[in-house]
Design an enzyme around this catalytic site. Structure first.
Site, short mmCIF file in Angstrom:
data_model
loop_
_atom_site.label_atom_id
_atom_site.label_comp_id
_atom_site.label_asym_id
_atom_site.label_seq_id
_atom_site.Cartn_x
_atom_site.Cartn_y
_atom_site.Cartn_z
CD GLU A 43 -2.21 1.37 2.91
OE1 GLU A 43 -2.40 2.50 3.40
OE2 GLU A 43 -2.46 0.31 3.51
CE LYS A 134 -6.38 1.86 8.19
NZ LYS A 134 -5.71 2.86 7.33
#
Length: 220
Positions: A43, A134
Site C-alpha cells: 500500500e 481495517k
C-alpha cells in the site's frame, strides 16, 4: 491461470506493507524491494503527493513480480479514489469510514479496506460494501486484546490490524483473529527517505522477518 484476489493474498501471506513518506524515488524503490522480497500486498499512502507518484511508477514497472497487488492508502475523497485507480491501484485503504470512497470502490469493482475503530464504525463499513475492516490505530486502543473483543460480535468480518505493530506483536494480532497485519514505519524505517543500498538491504531483511513471523500462522 488463477489470479488471487486481495483477500486471498492477505489470508495466505497475513501481511500488508504500508509505505508512507514524501520521497517518490525512495517509495518506488521500497515497493520494488518489498515485492522482490515476497511481499505481495503493498500500500502506498496518499498522505503526500509522493505516494501517488510512486504508485504510478510502481504500477508501470515491468520488473515488478507477477501477483504483486499495489494499493492506495489514506484515501479520503472520491477524487482521490479515482486518481489512485487511474494510477494503478488495485485496492483502496481508508483511515476511517468514508461513504464516498466506498461508493467509488463499489462502482469500479475495486476492493476497499475501510478503517474503523468501534463496533458502530465496523457495522457501517460492512453495510457500505467494505471488503475488509481495517482496525486503526490498533495499538492505541488495547492492541490484540481489543481486536479479540471487537471481533466477537463480528466473527465473519475480515479484520486487518494496522498501527504500531512491532515484529514481536504480530503473532498476538493473528491469534486474536486478524486476517492480516498492516505494517508501516516499523518495517520501512530509514528506507522511507533513503534509497541507498544499505537502507534497502535492511528493508529486505525486515520484510523477510515479518514474512517469517506471519508464515504458518493459522487464522483464528
Amino acid at each position: 491461470m488463477f489470479s488471487p484476489t486481495l483477500l486471498d493474498v492477505l489470508r495466505e501471506d497475513r501481511l500488508l506493507a504500508v509505505l508512507r513518506g514524501g520521497d517518490a524515488d525512495a517509495l518506488t524503490a521500497c515497493a520494488a524491494v518489498l515485492a522482490g522480497s515476497g511481499v505481495r500486498a503493498v500500500e502506498l499512502t496518499l498522505s503526500s503527493p509522493a505516494g501517488l507518484e510512486a504508485l504510478r511508477r510502481s504500477a508501470a514497472d515491468p520488473a515488478l513480480p507477477p501477483g504483486t497487488l499495489l494499493g492506495a492508502g489514506t484515501v479520503l475523497t472520491r477524487d482521490q479514489a479515482r486518481a489512485a485507480i487511474d494510477a494503478g491501484a488495485r485496492y483502496l485503504v481508508t483511515p476511517g469510514v468514508s461513504e464516498e470512497v466506498l461508493a467509488e470502490g463499489v462502482a469500479q469493482d475495486v476492493p476497499v479496506l475501510c478503517g474503523a475503530l468501534t463496533p458502530s464504525e465496523a457495522m457501517a463499513a460492512v453495510r457500505l460494501g467494505a471488503t475488509a475492516v481495517k482496525l486503526f490505530p490498533a495499538y492505541a486502543v488495547g492492541g490484540a486484546r481489543y481486536l479479540r473483543d471487537l471481533r466477537a460480535p463480528f466473527p465473519d468480518v475480515p479484520f486487518i490490524a494496522i498501527g504500531g505493530i512491532a515484529l514481536d506483536h504480530v503473532a498476538d494480532y493473528l491469534a486474536a483473529g486478524a486476517v492480516a497485519v498492516g505494517v508501516g514505519s516499523p518495517l520501512l524505517r530509514e528506507a522511507a527517505h533513503d534509497s541507498g543500498p544499505a537502507a534497502l538491504a535492511a528493508l529486505a531483511a525486515r520484510a523477510g522477518a515479518y514474512l517469517a513471523a506471519t508464515s504458518g500462522q493459522e487464522q483464528a
